[in-house]
Design an enzyme around this catalytic site. Structure first.
Site, PDB file in Angstrom:
ATOM      1  N   LYS A   1       0.847  -1.195   0.000  1.00 27.75           N
ATOM      2  CA  LYS A   1       0.000   0.000   0.000  1.00 27.75           C
ATOM      3  C   LYS A   1       0.882   1.244   0.000  1.00 27.75           C
ATOM      4  O   LYS A   1       1.501   1.578   1.012  1.00 27.75           O
ATOM      5  CB  LYS A   1      -0.925   0.043   1.220  1.00 27.75           C
ATOM      6  CG  LYS A   1      -1.994   1.110   1.028  1.00 27.75           C
ATOM      7  CD  LYS A   1      -2.589   1.625   2.299  1.00 27.75           C
ATOM      8  CE  LYS A   1      -1.738   2.620   3.003  1.00 27.75           C
ATOM      9  NZ  LYS A   1      -1.457   3.882   2.267  1.00 27.75           N
TER      10      LYS A   1
ATOM     11  N   GLU B   1       9.826   0.984  10.674  1.00 26.63           N
ATOM     12  CA  GLU B   1      10.881   1.965  10.392  1.00 26.63           C
ATOM     13  C   GLU B   1      10.232   3.330  10.524  1.00 26.63           C
ATOM     14  O   GLU B   1       9.433   3.728   9.675  1.00 26.63           O
ATOM     15  CB  GLU B   1      11.415   1.787   8.961  1.00 26.63           C
ATOM     16  CG  GLU B   1      11.959   0.415   8.658  1.00 26.63           C
ATOM     17  CD  GLU B   1      13.292   0.130   9.329  1.00 26.63           C
ATOM     18  OE1 GLU B   1      13.847   1.034   9.983  1.00 26.63           O
ATOM     19  OE2 GLU B   1      13.763  -1.010   9.206  1.00 26.63           O
TER      20      GLU B   1
ATOM     21  N   CYS C   1      14.166  10.337   6.653  1.00 24.71           N
ATOM     22  CA  CYS C   1      13.999   9.988   8.072  1.00 24.71           C
ATOM     23  C   CYS C   1      15.287  10.032   8.883  1.00 24.71           C
ATOM     24  O   CYS C   1      15.266  10.332  10.065  1.00 24.71           O
ATOM     25  CB  CYS C   1      13.381   8.599   8.158  1.00 24.71           C
ATOM     26  SG  CYS C   1      14.253   7.396   7.137  1.00 24.71           S
TER      27      CYS C   1
ATOM     28  N   GLU D   1      10.603  15.896  15.029  1.00 24.49           N
ATOM     29  CA  GLU D   1      10.977  15.714  13.623  1.00 24.49           C
ATOM     30  C   GLU D   1      10.229  16.738  12.770  1.00 24.49           C
ATOM     31  O   GLU D   1       9.004  16.793  12.786  1.00 24.49           O
ATOM     32  CB  GLU D   1      10.613  14.295  13.188  1.00 24.49           C
ATOM     33  CG  GLU D   1      11.026  14.003  11.765  1.00 24.49           C
ATOM     34  CD  GLU D   1      10.690  12.582  11.353  1.00 24.49           C
ATOM     35  OE1 GLU D   1       9.537  12.156  11.555  1.00 24.49           O
ATOM     36  OE2 GLU D   1      11.580  11.903  10.813  1.00 24.49           O
TER      37      GLU D   1
HETATM   38  P1  NAD Z   1       2.547   8.316   7.771  1.00 27.64           P
HETATM   39  O1  NAD Z   1       2.845   7.477   8.950  1.00 27.64           O
HETATM   40  O2  NAD Z   1       1.471   9.305   7.874  1.00 27.64           O
HETATM   41  O3  NAD Z   1       2.160   7.389   6.518  1.00 27.64           O
HETATM   42  C1  NAD Z   1       2.993   6.335   6.070  1.00 27.64           C
HETATM   43  C2  NAD Z   1       2.135   5.275   5.407  1.00 27.64           C
HETATM   44  O4  NAD Z   1       1.327   4.652   6.389  1.00 27.64           O
HETATM   45  C3  NAD Z   1       1.162   5.789   4.369  1.00 27.64           C
HETATM   46  O5  NAD Z   1       1.034   4.811   3.356  1.00 27.64           O
HETATM   47  C4  NAD Z   1      -0.134   5.948   5.150  1.00 27.64           C
HETATM   48  O6  NAD Z   1      -1.262   5.872   4.325  1.00 27.64           O
HETATM   49  C5  NAD Z   1      -0.056   4.766   6.081  1.00 27.64           C
HETATM   50  N1  NAD Z   1      -0.708   4.910   7.368  1.00 27.64           N
HETATM   51  C6  NAD Z   1      -0.825   6.033   8.129  1.00 27.64           C
HETATM   52  N2  NAD Z   1      -1.440   5.733   9.292  1.00 27.64           N
HETATM   53  C7  NAD Z   1      -1.686   4.400   9.283  1.00 27.64           C
HETATM   54  C8  NAD Z   1      -2.291   3.499  10.207  1.00 27.64           C
HETATM   55  N3  NAD Z   1      -2.739   3.903  11.382  1.00 27.64           N
HETATM   56  N4  NAD Z   1      -2.369   2.196   9.858  1.00 27.64           N
HETATM   57  C9  NAD Z   1      -1.898   1.751   8.685  1.00 27.64           C
HETATM   58  N5  NAD Z   1      -1.331   2.563   7.761  1.00 27.64           N
HETATM   59  C10 NAD Z   1      -1.223   3.876   8.057  1.00 27.64           C
HETATM   60  O7  NAD Z   1       3.946   8.951   7.373  1.00 27.64           O
HETATM   61  P2  NAD Z   1       4.277   9.910   6.150  1.00 27.64           P
HETATM   62  O8  NAD Z   1       3.875  11.287   6.480  1.00 27.64           O
HETATM   63  O9  NAD Z   1       3.732   9.327   4.907  1.00 27.64           O
HETATM   64  O10 NAD Z   1       5.884   9.759   6.127  1.00 27.64           O
HETATM   65  C11 NAD Z   1       6.706  10.553   6.894  1.00 27.64           C
HETATM   66  C12 NAD Z   1       7.197   9.806   8.112  1.00 27.64           C
HETATM   67  O11 NAD Z   1       7.829   8.579   7.753  1.00 27.64           O
HETATM   68  C13 NAD Z   1       8.252  10.571   8.857  1.00 27.64           C
HETATM   69  O12 NAD Z   1       8.002  10.530  10.236  1.00 27.64           O
HETATM   70  C14 NAD Z   1       9.536   9.834   8.551  1.00 27.64           C
HETATM   71  O13 NAD Z   1      10.556   9.973   9.471  1.00 27.64           O
HETATM   72  C15 NAD Z   1       9.064   8.443   8.424  1.00 27.64           C
HETATM   73  N6  NAD Z   1      10.002   7.672   7.619  1.00 27.64           N
HETATM   74  C16 NAD Z   1      10.757   6.707   8.230  1.00 27.64           C
HETATM   75  C17 NAD Z   1      11.689   5.986   7.503  1.00 27.64           C
HETATM   76  C18 NAD Z   1      12.526   4.921   8.139  1.00 27.64           C
HETATM   77  O14 NAD Z   1      13.034   4.083   7.425  1.00 27.64           O
HETATM   78  N7  NAD Z   1      12.691   4.911   9.439  1.00 27.64           N
HETATM   79  C19 NAD Z   1      11.826   6.224   6.151  1.00 27.64           C
HETATM   80  C20 NAD Z   1      11.049   7.212   5.558  1.00 27.64           C
HETATM   81  C21 NAD Z   1      10.119   7.915   6.314  1.00 27.64           C
END
Ligand code: NAD
Length: 481
Positions: A179, A253, A287, A386
């Site tokens: 997804k 992650e 991230c 962050e």
């Molecule tokens: P997000 O958590 O809002 O969304 C990430 C994904 O999860 C999307 O596909 C979203 O639709 C889905 N999602 C959101 N809430 C969910 C839930 N409750 N259950 C299931 N799926 C859900 O994050 P974002 O804004 O898309 O990305 C930015 C964040 O991701 C930042 O905090 C960043 O640090 C983190 N990030 C971490 C890594 C890593 O490897 N540690 C890499 C890239 C980004």
């Protein structure tokens, strides 16, 4: 060119969606609509999980293929991605604002590299071994595929972060439902085309496009055996709760707020490219970035000047322009969020040395100037939370012990870096930082080494041989003597 898709990729075919909703993607450069795709509903996700289960449970299917055959299929997928590389880079850059030069290197290059790495690994890694027993018999220890994987990815590196899940899952013999984030769905259709081209068996890879509710549905789905998530810490907590209740294996992650520790013998001017990569890559929407720069008091002004000059010299512009170093934020919401942190930095009394506003002459697009704050207290909001934008906070320290203490004074522990003329000293300091990964005089996640975080940055590791084990289940077969 506006892109439009009307189907979902389920069971190896273009499937008619059950609902009528659409996800519309806007350019972060111009705010114009650049494409739209169906918004999958729960019934679509159910179909995708069912297709993955059929593929996984087929007695002569993917999971039962010899590793060599899976490796060859993965290499075909890598080749199919290579032939789509330029289109892929342009789609990602056009959706999330990643500078195209970076998208070409990472989003268009990394997934194929990671697929080939795991194809090679699965050829070389025995999936069972016999151990001589202590009780008269022996034990056969098998590494079996864990099953159907729900892979949920964010928008910042949509293809690369998907590949960190796809490659080890496929190598292990799993089937999966991916997804993507609603912000980056157009590149997912190119991936689907590559999967078709590579002739992976139907249902081994399925893609459903939707938001967090669809993600939550997948996470809790009874047909899913393992969840692999990259995204925010808040979403990760919610997913971990569900997986805890279900006793479902999960890798998380999550976010970061890493420290870049500049030691007193660092040659920052000789490492400006690496400093950019470690602290500002992808408009700060990465991230692991070292967005807290820790500078020794003995060279404090010099470090502030170097970082300030670096930020001021960056070329801000349209993400699709090859000269651009800093593109726009992914969305208006993300731009507003970054700006609210800049306002907080000012009101908390940090000293603004670069940026702080929107670039001149850009009345369209979600741009923010690369911004540097000096004299930041590490307990301040901009040093603890962050921001996910091109905003750096510089904090002085007296000696190495204090630098390490400040670096560790964070809820997060994902990345980090140490800057020094003495690599041994760098490694010794790196060893004292509580984090999952850290670089010396640069930071570049290396596919052969495990990547992931500690504390609020997550649980588990991707990449390296360790990343494969996350998709395998151990089974011991006791053989009577
Ligand atoms: P997000 O958590 O809002 O969304 C990430 C994904 O999860 C999307 O596909 C979203 O639709 C889905 N999602 C959101 N809430 C969910 C839930 N409750 N259950 C299931 N799926 C859900 O994050 P974002 O804004 O898309 O990305 C930015 C964040 O991701 C930042 O905090 C960043 O640090 C983190 N990030 C971490 C890594 C890593 O490897 N540690 C890499 C890239 C980004």
């Amino acid at each position: 060119m506006r892109l439009r898709y009307d189907s979902l990729f389920i069971g190896g075919e273009w499937a008619e969606p059950h609902g009528t909703g659409r996800i519309v993607v806007r350019s972060p450069n111009s705010e114009d609509e650049i494409g739209d795709v169906p918004e999958a509903v729960e019934a679509d996700a159910d179909d995708a999980v069912a297709a993955a289960r059929r593929a996984f449970e087929d007695p002569s299917g993917w999971a039962a293929w010899p590793p060599e055959a899976r490796a060859e299929a993965m290499e075909r997928l890598a080749d199919a991605l290579d032939t789509r590389a330029e289109d892929m880079a342009a789609r990602v850059s056009g959706q999330n604002g990643m500078p195209i030069a970076i998208a070409r290197q990472i989003e268009a290059g990394m997934p194929a590299l990671v697929l080939r790495y795991y194809a090679d690994l699965i050829r070389r890694t025995p999936t069972q071994e016999t151990r001589t027993g202590l009780l008269g018999g022996s034990a056969l220890v098998r590494r079996e595929p864990i099953g159907v994987v729900a892979a949920i990815v964010p928008w910042n590196y949509p293809q690369t972060l998907a590949s960190f899940k796809i490659a080890p899952a496929l190598a292990a013999g799993c089937a999966m439902v991916i997804k993507p984030s609603p912000e980056t769905v157009l590149d997912a259709y190119l991936l689907a085309q590559a999967v078709i081209h590579a002739q992976l068996p139907p249902g081994v890879v399925n893609i459903v496009t939707g938001g967090r509710e669809l993600g939550a549905h997948l996470v809790a789905h009874p047909g899913v055996d393992k969840v692999a998530f990259t995204g925010s810490t808040a979403a990760g907590r919610s997913i971990a709760e569900t997986c805890g209740r279900l006793l479902r294996p999960v890798t998380l992650e999550l976010g970061g707020k890493s420290a870049a520790i500049v030691l007193d013998d660092a040659d920052l001017d000789g490492h400006l490219r690496e400093l950019f990569g470690a602290c500002l890559l992808n408009n700060g929407q990465t991230c692991y970035l070292g967005t807290r720069v820790l500078a020794p008091r003995s060279r404090y002004d010099q470090v502030v000047d170097t970082v300030t000059e670096l930020a001021r010299a960056l070329r801000v512009g349209d993400s699709l322009d090859p000269e651009t170093q800093i593109g726009p934020m992914v969305s208006a919401r993300q731009r507003d969020r970054v700006e609210s942190y800049i306002a907080k930095g000012r009101s908390d009394g940090a000293r603004l040395t670069a940026g702080g506003g929107r670039p001149a002459g850009r009345d369209r697009g979600w741009f923010v100037e690369p911004t540097v704050f000096a004299d930041v207290d590490n307990r301040a909001t901009i040093a603890q939370e962050e921001i996910f934008g091109p905003v750096l906070a510089i904090t002085p320290y007296a000696d190495v012990d204090e630098a390490v203490a400040i670096a560790n004074d964070s809820d997060y522990g994902l990345g980090g870096s140490v800057w020094t003329s003495d690599p041994d000293r760098g490694v010794a300091v790196a060893a004292r930082v509580r984090t999952g990964t850290i670089g010396v005089n640069g930071y570049l996640p290396e596919p052969v080494a495990p990547f992931g975080g500690v504390k609020d940055s997550g649980i588990g590791r991707e990449l390296g041989p360790e990343g494969l084990t996350a998709y395998q289940q151990l089974k011991s077969v006791y053989l009577a003597g």
